[in-house]
Design a protein around this motif. Structure first.
Motif, mmCIF file in Angstrom:
data_model
loop_
_atom_site.group_PDB
_atom_site.id
_atom_site.type_symbol
_atom_site.label_atom_id
_atom_site.label_comp_id
_atom_site.label_asym_id
_atom_site.label_seq_id
_atom_site.Cartn_x
_atom_site.Cartn_y
_atom_site.Cartn_z
ATOM 1 N N VAL A 1 -5.606 -1.983 71.282
ATOM 2 C CA VAL A 1 -7.042 -2.805 72.022
ATOM 3 C C VAL A 1 -7.540 -2.997 70.937
ATOM 4 N N ASP A 2 -8.307 -2.694 70.216
ATOM 5 C CA ASP A 2 -9.048 -2.978 68.509
ATOM 6 C C ASP A 2 -8.567 -4.599 68.298
ATOM 7 N N THR A 3 -7.389 -4.262 68.361
ATOM 8 C CA THR A 3 -6.114 -4.849 67.668
ATOM 9 C C THR A 3 -6.246 -6.097 68.352
ATOM 10 N N ILE A 4 -5.736 -5.936 69.252
ATOM 11 C CA ILE A 4 -5.657 -7.134 70.759
ATOM 12 C C ILE A 4 -6.614 -8.103 71.107
ATOM 13 N N ALA A 5 -8.009 -7.002 70.393
ATOM 14 C CA ALA A 5 -9.367 -7.524 71.161
ATOM 15 C C ALA A 5 -9.280 -8.694 69.824
ATOM 16 N N SER A 6 -9.360 -8.790 68.759
ATOM 17 C CA SER A 6 -9.518 -9.514 67.646
ATOM 18 C C SER A 6 -8.661 -10.357 67.812
ATOM 19 N N GLN A 7 -7.429 -10.416 68.322
ATOM 20 C CA GLN A 7 -6.346 -11.632 68.698
ATOM 21 C C GLN A 7 -7.136 -12.068 69.856
ATOM 22 N N TYR B 1 0.124 -14.971 75.388
ATOM 23 C CA TYR B 1 0.090 -15.849 73.965
ATOM 24 C C TYR B 1 -0.524 -15.257 73.327
ATOM 25 N N ALA B 2 -2.126 -14.823 73.640
ATOM 26 C CA ALA B 2 -3.042 -14.767 72.543
ATOM 27 C C ALA B 2 -2.265 -13.385 71.687
ATOM 28 N N MET B 3 -1.466 -12.706 72.070
ATOM 29 C CA MET B 3 -0.676 -11.979 71.203
ATOM 30 C C MET B 3 -0.128 -11.796 70.135
ATOM 31 N N ASP B 4 -0.639 -11.646 68.309
ATOM 32 C CA ASP B 4 0.617 -10.896 67.289
ATOM 33 C C ASP B 4 1.481 -10.354 67.217
ATOM 34 N N ARG B 5 2.186 -10.230 67.865
ATOM 35 C CA ARG B 5 3.078 -8.829 68.235
ATOM 36 C C ARG B 5 3.477 -8.296 66.787
ATOM 37 N N ASP B 6 3.591 -9.125 65.871
ATOM 38 C CA ASP B 6 4.393 -8.691 64.674
ATOM 39 C C ASP B 6 3.072 -7.410 64.012
ATOM 40 N N GLN B 7 2.150 -8.399 64.001
ATOM 41 C CA GLN B 7 0.626 -7.176 63.403
ATOM 42 C C GLN B 7 0.368 -5.877 64.425
ATOM 43 N N LEU B 8 0.651 -6.596 65.515
ATOM 44 C CA LEU B 8 0.536 -5.278 66.614
ATOM 45 C C LEU B 8 1.281 -4.084 65.950
ATOM 46 N N ALA C 1 9.045 -11.942 74.469
ATOM 47 C CA ALA C 1 8.090 -12.763 73.709
ATOM 48 C C ALA C 1 7.846 -12.877 72.564
ATOM 49 N N SER C 2 7.143 -13.440 72.187
ATOM 50 C CA SER C 2 6.776 -14.201 71.091
ATOM 51 C C SER C 2 6.433 -13.066 69.932
ATOM 52 N N PRO C 3 6.699 -12.798 68.549
ATOM 53 C CA PRO C 3 5.952 -12.155 67.312
ATOM 54 C C PRO C 3 5.121 -12.222 67.494
ATOM 55 N N THR C 4 4.182 -13.835 67.632
ATOM 56 C CA THR C 4 3.653 -13.995 66.694
ATOM 57 C C THR C 4 2.336 -14.472 67.742
ATOM 58 N N ALA C 5 1.433 -15.274 67.483
ATOM 59 C CA ALA C 5 0.210 -15.372 68.472
ATOM 60 C C ALA C 5 0.692 -17.233 68.328
ATOM 61 N N GLN C 6 0.210 -17.216 69.723
ATOM 62 C CA GLN C 6 0.280 -18.777 70.544
ATOM 63 C C GLN C 6 -0.578 -18.990 70.959
ATOM 64 N N THR C 7 -2.250 -18.880 69.722
ATOM 65 C CA THR C 7 -3.153 -19.747 69.783
ATOM 66 C C THR C 7 -3.056 -20.657 71.514
ATOM 67 N N ASP C 8 -2.645 -21.829 70.373
ATOM 68 C CA ASP C 8 -2.793 -22.675 70.637
ATOM 69 C C ASP C 8 -2.828 -22.939 72.195
ATOM 70 N N THR C 9 -1.763 -22.000 72.667
ATOM 71 C CA THR C 9 -0.755 -22.490 74.253
ATOM 72 C C THR C 9 -2.120 -21.435 74.948
ATOM 73 N N ALA C 10 -2.627 -20.500 74.488
ATOM 74 C CA ALA C 10 -3.118 -19.911 75.184
ATOM 75 C C ALA C 10 -4.502 -20.725 75.395
ATOM 76 N N VAL C 11 -4.775 -21.972 74.450
ATOM 77 C CA VAL C 11 -6.418 -21.991 74.987
ATOM 78 C C VAL C 11 -5.750 -23.515 75.743
ATOM 79 N N GLN C 12 -4.568 -24.105 75.828
ATOM 80 C CA GLN C 12 -4.082 -25.359 76.081
ATOM 81 C C GLN C 12 -4.320 -24.677 78.000
ATOM 82 N N THR C 13 -3.982 -23.179 78.284
ATOM 83 C CA THR C 13 -3.476 -22.619 79.706
ATOM 84 C C THR C 13 -4.510 -22.251 80.305
#
Length: 558
Positions: free
Chosen positions: A394-400, A302-309, A344-356
């Protein structure tokens, strides 16, 4: 997705998949080379570091060009759906109930040491596979028999229709030499095969294959193939700019404008390998670390912003990925209706990641990173030195991931060391790709990467299922699918539903994106490259069986 990428996504609809013995973004290493001269083709696969000799076609650390030396019975084109291409076999057929596969062999083939190729070599190879679980990734358990010198049968206790592409893609080895070889350990420094090329010379900085004048299909027009050792993707891009290599599969800057920047070269992209953060997921088999919690794996997803990646790491050459690994869009019809998020969502779903994470008992620490039972949610991703696109990813995923309270650190190593860690389960996360099967059907990927028989305890080398996923319901569903014809859609879908429910729930491989596999090749010196008009093989220099077909198709312009 950009408009350009969207048009490429539509073009991907005809794709089938990658073979089980194909390599997951394999590569080569450091050294210098020269541009092609006449009938010599210079290639670079992307691996960083010197070559280590290994021409064992069953080894997970085998080096490039394997399909040029050893051949299978048939070639399955994983770039588009076609009839299999006869190689050592000329005809194949099942009996009515799918328990006996009959194969007719060529009668004019010699091993490169002059010995005749016969049905006994085929029987020996399949017996070797069955007797050696470490090399039997497809789970072959049949009985091979030679009817005569040019006819073989493979007999099974239950219907095995879906096994044909994998079985017929098995590299065949010579009994008179391999009866004394350990297929799990021997590196086969002097390989003897039936292929269109033979090993001329091996050095850690480069090795050379030369054409086989006695090849049953006629001697290739390309007389030598030189595999160069370079230091990684940047060195490959520099070599393209300098004109010192003829073919590489990997990124170069501004890849969409390759021909404008380098008039002697063109670039071609296909989408098949699904990029993942593979995890050592199964504590019952010895995996340790926060990634053994399915909630952590799902939170990473859920944390990944795939468009940014796509923009930062893959130059907008990647495409959508399904969380249940049906290749999008060519396998969309196999997605279970119970999967609410088929892409998979093209943008990050950070709130869902946190809730999970919080629903699973993780609590955010004072530094913003989650903790549970005294353990910080800090993970290391294994990546190969020189794989610049994956390192950037990996660097981008780390930031996300940090935005979702997950700490990610990259650890770079040589390809051989990375492979050893991954297969032995001595890792937390590893960036890698899952490959498709020989036809446009998700059964093959599931059988490669999710079947229990393809894994092992941590410390022991696994097969393709290095995440160490194990689920008896998935194993049973795969066994049932193997007995059904590929065109029996209604009977097969309930088993896909079972598998996909488990894949989504457990997520042992965290989906990133479907990678755009891009080759850059020299069109000024060589003709016969794959194209939209004639996509006769998957265009990747590291794909063992595909590159062998391409080498046979190429002709020097001079």
């Amino acid at each position: 997705m950009s408009p350009k990428n969207a048009s490429r996504r539509r073009a991907a609809a005809a794709l089938a998949g990658a073979a089980v013995l194909g390599l997951a973004l394999t590569a080569c290493s450091g050294g210098s080379g020269s541009s092609s001269s006449g009938d010599t083709l210079v290639v670079y696969t992307g691996q960083a570091g010197d070559y280590q000799v290994n021409f064992n076609p069953f080894s997970p650390t085998k080096i490039g060009g394997m399909g040029t030396i050893f051949e299978s019975l048939f070639f399955y084109n994983k770039a588009e759906v076609r009839d299999p291409e006869p190689l050592l076999g000329t005809e194949e057929s099942w009996n009515e109930d799918g328990t006996v596969l009959s194969v007719t062999l060529r009668d004019d083939v010699q091993w490169t040491d002059g010995e005749a190729f016969t049905a006994d070599d085929v029987v020996f190879t399949f017996d070797l596979l069955k007797a050696t679980p470490a090399i039997n990734g497809g789970g072959y358990d049949g009985t091979a028999a030679a009817v005569d010198d040019t006819h073989v049968t493979l007999t099974f206790a239950t219907p095995m229709f879906t096994k044909a592409p994998d079985l017929l893609s098995t590299p065949i080895v010579p009994e008179h030499l391999w009866k004394d070889i350990d297929p799990t350990a021997d590196v086969v420094e002097k390989p003897v095969g039936t292929g269109a090329f033979t090993l001329k010379e091996f050095k850690p900085q480069a090795y050379t294959l030369e054409s086989n004048p006695d090849y049953w299909g006629g001697e290739p027009k390309v007389k030598e193939i030189r595999y160069l050792s370079l230091s990684g993707n940047q060195a490959g891009a520099d070599a393209i700019a300098a004109g010192t290599i003829d073919w590489q599969t990997g990124p170069i800057p501004d890849i969409q404008n390759t021909h404008e920047n380098f008039p002697d070269y063109d670039a071609y992209t296909q989408w098949q390998n699904q990029m993942v953060l593979g995890t050592c997921s199964n504590p019952d088999l010895g995996c340790e670390g926060p990634q053994t919690d399915p909630a952590v794996r799902k939170a990473l997803y859920y944390a990944m912003d795939r468009d940014q990646l796509n923009s930062l790491a893959f130059m907008d050459t990647a495409n959508d990925v399904s969380p249940v690994f049906t290749l999008t869009p060519s396998q969309d019809q196999f997605v279970s209706p119970a999967i609410e998020e088929p892409v998979a969502s093209p943008t990050a779903q950070t709130d869902t990641a946190v809730q999970t994470l919080e629903a699973a008992g993780w609590a955010k620490g004072s530094d913003g990173i989650y903790e549970k039972d005294g353990e910080r949610l800090a993970l290391t991703v294994e990546v190969v030195t020189g794989w610049t696109d994956y390192i950037t990813a990996v660097d981008t995923i780390a930031s996300q991931a940090k935005e979702a309270g997950i700490e990610i650190t990259a650890a770079q190593s040589s390809w051989n060391e990375w492979t050893d860690k991954r297969l032995k389960g001595e890792f937390e996360l590893a960036i890698d790709s899952l490959w498709q099967g020989p036809t446009a059907d998700p059964y093959y990927l599931y059988n490669y990467f999710f079947v229990s028989t393809a894994t092992a305890q941590v410390g022991e080398s696994a097969g393709n299922n290095y995440a160490r996923f194990s689920d008896p319901d998935v194993d049973a569903a795969l066994a049932s699918l193997s007995s059904l014809p590929l065109d029996d859609v209604a009977a097969r879908q309930p088993y896909f539903d079972t598998i996909q429910a488990a894949v989504w729930e457990d997520m042992p491989y965290v989906p990133i994106m479907t990678g755009g596999t891009t080759s850059v090749w020299n069109t000024a010196e060589f003709t016969g490259w794959p194209s939209d008009e004639d996509l006769y093989a998957f265009p990747a220099v590291w794909s063992a069986w595909d590159c062998a077909e391409i080498f046979k198709h190429l002709e020097p312009r001079g």
